[in-house]
Scaffold this active site. Structure first.
Site, mmCIF file in Angstrom:
data_model
loop_
_atom_site.group_PDB
_atom_site.id
_atom_site.type_symbol
_atom_site.label_atom_id
_atom_site.label_comp_id
_atom_site.label_asym_id
_atom_site.label_seq_id
_atom_site.Cartn_x
_atom_site.Cartn_y
_atom_site.Cartn_z
ATOM 1 N N ARG A 8 11.290 65.980 69.543
ATOM 2 C CA ARG A 8 11.435 67.220 69.903
ATOM 3 C C ARG A 8 9.946 67.716 68.908
ATOM 4 O O ARG A 8 9.094 68.414 69.267
ATOM 5 C CB ARG A 8 12.435 68.738 69.141
ATOM 6 C CG ARG A 8 13.314 68.264 70.281
ATOM 7 C CD ARG A 8 14.684 69.175 69.668
ATOM 8 N NE ARG A 8 14.021 70.705 69.672
ATOM 9 C CZ ARG A 8 14.496 71.302 68.915
ATOM 10 N NH1 ARG A 8 16.074 70.969 68.530
ATOM 11 N NH2 ARG A 8 14.589 73.007 69.334
ATOM 12 N N CYS A 67 13.396 73.984 61.546
ATOM 13 C CA CYS A 67 14.131 72.735 62.246
ATOM 14 C C CYS A 67 13.692 73.975 63.562
ATOM 15 O O CYS A 67 12.616 73.890 63.944
ATOM 16 C CB CYS A 67 15.735 72.542 62.290
ATOM 17 S SG CYS A 67 16.986 74.029 61.255
#
Length: 109
Positions: A8, A67
């Site tokens: 990611r 995040c």
């Protein structure tokens, strides 16, 4: 410090947000790297050594954790505190907030 999984972070996959990648200049440390095989935080000295290696001379006081949405960044924040490298900051909006504004730069790789 971006706590998302490496794929990611690199922008190879993005299951939740409309844009893949990371905030320019971010470093990647998946939150799970803070845990030992028993699921508990690693010893403070080990966490300190790992974060010092990751930061490569950067001042820990300048670290902003993020995040995808601010949740999985908190173990990194806590780990740095345990390691004696805190306090540090949290960008609660994280990647979801950052990438929602198309004028903001995005890095991949």
């Amino acid at each position: 410090v971006d706590a998302r999984a490496p794929a990611r972070f690199r922008g190879e996959v993005e299951p939740l947000d409309p844009v893949a990648g990371h905030i320019p200049g971010a470093l990647n440390r998946p939150f799970s790297d803070n845990l030992g095989p028993d699921g508990r935080f690693k010893p403070a000295a080990q966490l300190r050594a790992e974060f010092e290696s990751l930061l490569a001379g950067r001042d820990p006081a300048t670290v902003v954790h993020q995040c995808g949405s601010g949740v999985s960044a908190t173990p990194n924040l806590l780990a740095m505190q345990i390691a004696g490298l805190g306090p540090t900051a949290l960008f609660a909006g994280s990647w979801s907030e950052w990438c929602s504004d198309s004028s903001r730069p995005v890095e991949r790789g």
